[in-house]
Design an enzyme around this catalytic site. Sequence first.
Site, PDB file in Angstrom:
ATOM      1  N   SER A   8       0.839  -1.196   0.000  1.00 37.61           N
ATOM      2  CA  SER A   8       0.000   0.000   0.000  1.00 37.61           C
ATOM      3  C   SER A   8       0.869   1.239   0.000  1.00 37.61           C
ATOM      4  CB  SER A   8      -0.904   0.006   1.237  1.00 37.61           C
ATOM      5  OG  SER A   8      -1.530   1.266   1.370  1.00 37.61           O
ATOM      6  N   HIS A   9       0.279   2.374  -0.430  1.00 35.02           N
ATOM      7  CA  HIS A   9       0.962   3.665  -0.334  1.00 35.02           C
ATOM      8  C   HIS A   9       1.171   4.053   1.133  1.00 35.02           C
ATOM      9  CE1 HIS A   9      -0.031   3.981  -4.529  1.00 35.02           C
ATOM     10  NE2 HIS A   9       0.563   5.151  -4.616  1.00 35.02           N
ATOM     11  N   SER A  10       0.328   3.514   2.001  1.00 35.43           N
ATOM     12  CA  SER A  10       0.353   3.907   3.407  1.00 35.43           C
ATOM     13  C   SER A  10       0.829   2.761   4.281  1.00 35.43           C
ATOM     14  CB  SER A  10      -1.058   4.335   3.816  1.00 35.43           C
ATOM     15  OG  SER A  10      -1.236   4.174   5.199  1.00 35.43           O
ATOM     16  N   GLY A  42       3.737   6.457  -0.250  1.00 33.81           N
ATOM     17  CA  GLY A  42       4.381   6.074  -1.499  1.00 33.81           C
ATOM     18  C   GLY A  42       4.618   4.584  -1.501  1.00 33.81           C
ATOM     19  N   ILE A  67      -3.264   0.776  -5.224  1.00 34.75           N
ATOM     20  CA  ILE A  67      -3.504   1.430  -6.514  1.00 34.75           C
ATOM     21  C   ILE A  67      -2.209   1.920  -7.144  1.00 34.75           C
ATOM     22  CG2 ILE A  67      -5.883   2.204  -6.077  1.00 34.75           C
ATOM     23  CD1 ILE A  67      -4.753   4.872  -5.124  1.00 34.75           C
TER      24      ILE A  67
END
Lengths: 121, 210
Positions: A8-10, A42, A67
């Site tokens: 994940s980005h987080s 990121g 995503i």
Amino acid sequence: MVGIVIVSHSQKLAEGVMEVAQMTAANVPIAAAGGLENGELGTSYDKIKNAVESIYTDDGVIVLADIGSAVMTTEMVLEDIELDNVKLVDCPLVEGAVVAAVDSVGGRTLNEIINKLENEM
Amino acid sequence: MIDSKKIIAIIDAAAKKIESEKDFLTQLDNEIGDGDHGINLARGFKSVEEKLATFADKDIGAILKSVGTALVSTVGGASGPLYGTAFMKAGNVCKGKFTLTDEEFAEAFNAAVEGVKMRGKSAEGEKTMLDALCPAYRAFKGGVDGGKTLIPALEDSVNAAMQGVEYTKTIIATKGRAAYLQERSLGHQDPGATSSLYILQAALDVLKKG
């Protein structure tokens, strides 16, 4: 058991999804690869690669990603990594992680779990 | 003819251009994306700059591959795997070469653009960097095939990229984070197309200096 990597980005989201999956399947081999090295939002190539390597066995590893760059960066890691049986699966992140975790602990194979995630969710 | 030294100078110039324009790129991305394009790309190119000194005796393929690897490792956003793939694919074409003819440069350019298409599962007209890169490649290739030398062909290429950036204002995003905005993405220029233009401009500036 089939391993699971959450990208994940987080960092919080990746760890949170991992927590939810462990809630229903405590002993599942699972690793989170969220955020950048310094914790900022990121996706990190190295974090993803390390997460896959940390839980890899011959039973294989399923990678679930949120995503955009999480998906693309995972693709690049999988192209480079010298391990067979690591697959990125496109499915809802939280539900997919829970289903994969339960089925992994239940002794399903990599291909059985991928088939379920891709076709029944 | 382009040699390793020129390639290093172009990468250095591109890194400086991205650094100096990072606030503008981020502003563009704030309007239609997640507001990190400038910051992410500047972080990536900073790590590339730190490696430049180690490139001096390498062939162009190795240099471009190192640039791609550094970008994918440090950018953190979609532009990391996209530009990373572009540089790595161009690097494959230039493997073992210390100089490139204009035709070979065109071939590397094409490999880079095809790499972006492959990685992003994207095509022209979706309001992405490809709306600058595809017309820029066509203009360069057309110029070289038509007998133009490197600099005039690259001037055409930069002009085509500029028009491509303008074109992104007129279309609705269907790829990337801006796609969530649908028609609200109209009127805004694409940050990815803009950073692609900057990289090409950096190349032209370096080659013009000779």
